[in-house]
Design a protein around this motif. Structure first.
Motif, PDB file in Angstrom:
ATOM      1  N   ILE A  55       6.709  10.593  73.133  1.00 59.02           N
ATOM      2  CA  ILE A  55       6.761  11.444  71.884  1.00 59.02           C
ATOM      3  C   ILE A  55       7.679  12.316  71.830  1.00 59.02           C
ATOM      4  CG2 ILE A  55       5.052  13.118  70.554  1.00 59.02           C
ATOM      5  CD1 ILE A  55       2.742  11.331  71.468  1.00 59.02           C
ATOM      6  N   ARG A  56       7.971  13.065  72.377  1.00 58.67           N
ATOM      7  CA  ARG A  56       8.785  14.191  72.244  1.00 58.67           C
ATOM      8  C   ARG A  56      10.141  13.689  72.434  1.00 58.67           C
ATOM      9  NH1 ARG A  56       5.464  16.861  76.177  1.00 58.67           N
ATOM     10  NH2 ARG A  56       6.652  15.871  78.048  1.00 58.67           N
ATOM     11  N   SER A  57      10.503  12.587  72.651  1.00 59.72           N
ATOM     12  CA  SER A  57      11.903  12.013  72.542  1.00 59.72           C
ATOM     13  C   SER A  57      12.141  11.158  71.317  1.00 59.72           C
ATOM     14  CB  SER A  57      12.293  11.173  73.707  1.00 59.72           C
ATOM     15  OG  SER A  57      11.449  10.108  73.860  1.00 59.72           O
ATOM     16  N   TYR A  58      11.008  11.167  70.608  1.00 60.61           N
ATOM     17  CA  TYR A  58      11.283  10.220  69.488  1.00 60.61           C
ATOM     18  C   TYR A  58      12.187  11.271  68.497  1.00 60.61           C
ATOM     19  CZ  TYR A  58       9.680   8.468  64.908  1.00 60.61           C
ATOM     20  OH  TYR A  58       9.742   7.643  63.684  1.00 60.61           O
ATOM     21  N   ASP A  59      13.053  10.683  67.795  1.00 61.36           N
ATOM     22  CA  ASP A  59      14.278  11.509  67.088  1.00 61.36           C
ATOM     23  C   ASP A  59      13.562  11.968  65.693  1.00 61.36           C
ATOM     24  OD1 ASP A  59      14.233   9.063  65.816  1.00 61.36           O
ATOM     25  OD2 ASP A  59      16.226   8.539  66.061  1.00 61.36           O
TER      26      ASP A  59
END
Length: 244
Positions: free
Chosen positions: A107-111
């Motif tokens: 989730i955190r790496s979703y741009d």
């Protein structure tokens, strides 16, 4: 969307729901199904497909929930199938704790995940429970797919809200974000993973996240309350020392 399912899934295709087609032999149905699945990456072991009297049985093991759902959806596109019995197993992850970390990382790496969106979740027995709010349907679709591709996820219970499109809400969330993140107390934080997310729905604001010190929480709330246009501000900011 991905929902909790049992290991054995039966899908019935009602003839009345679609135009009549000429009868298709079981052998031809099998070939058509194999073509539909040909470019899916199952690794060394592909699911076993058998067809009898138009009834498709698919068994085996797949590495992810996404691959399980994609297999079933592609089979459903084949004309002439009477029903599907799917028993596709997903190997369990090492632990729920490991899945929690992987889900959070995805989730955190979703741009497209921004300070104006929020995902909350937990994992129990391989089932991922998602909550929160996002500003666009695409974000929810993308994130659910990313989670479904994690090995070991058995099912996803999706309770995420897509926020209404509203220009005044857009202006309000930007104004509050600018008011908070221009303060020196927040210069130490990376905006790639902002500590406080601003959720706005019909002029009602929720501030949610985790900060290091009580002064940061108080300053953020003061900044948000100073911005005109909100009907209510809900405080869901936690201190890092209180989060287990």
């Amino acid at each position: 969307m991905y929902k909790k399912t049992r290991a054995l899934l039966v899908v019935l295709l009602l003839a009345a729901a679609a135009p009549a087609h000429a009868a298709v032999s079981d052998a031809e149905l099998t070939r058509n199904i194999q073509r539909q699945l040909s470019n899916l990456d199952y690794g060394s072991r592909r699911p076993v497909i058998s067809v009898s009297g138009g009834v498709v049985t698919v068994t085996g093991s797949v590495v992810s929930l996404w691959l399980k759902e994609e297999t079933i959806n592609r089979i459903l596109k084949v004309q002439g199938i009477e029903s599907i019995m799917a028993e596709l197993m997903i190997p369990r992850a090492e632990s729920d704790e490991k899945l929690v970390k992987e889900v959070g990382d995805k989730i955190r790496s979703y741009d497209l995940f921004t300070v104006y969106d929020d995902f909350q979740g937990r994992v129990k027995n391989g089932i991922v429970y998602l909550g929160g709010a996002v500003t666009e349907p695409k974000k929810l679709t993308d994130v659910v797919e990313r989670v479904a591709k994690i090995k070991g996820v058995q099912a996803i219970e999706n309770k995420v809200t897509v926020l209404p499109v509203n220009q005044s809400d857009d202006r309000l969330r930007v104004a509050i974000a600018n008011a908070i993140y221009r303060m020196p107390e927040f210069e130490r934080y990376s905006m790639a993973d902002p500590p406080i997310h601003i959720i706005v729905s019909n002029s009602r604001v929720i501030l949610i996240g985790i900060v290091r010190a009580d002064i940061e929480k108080r300053k953020a709330l003061e900044a948000a309350r100073f911005v005109e246009g909100s009907l209510a501000i809900e405080d869901r900011i936690q201190l890092a020392k209180d989060v287990k």
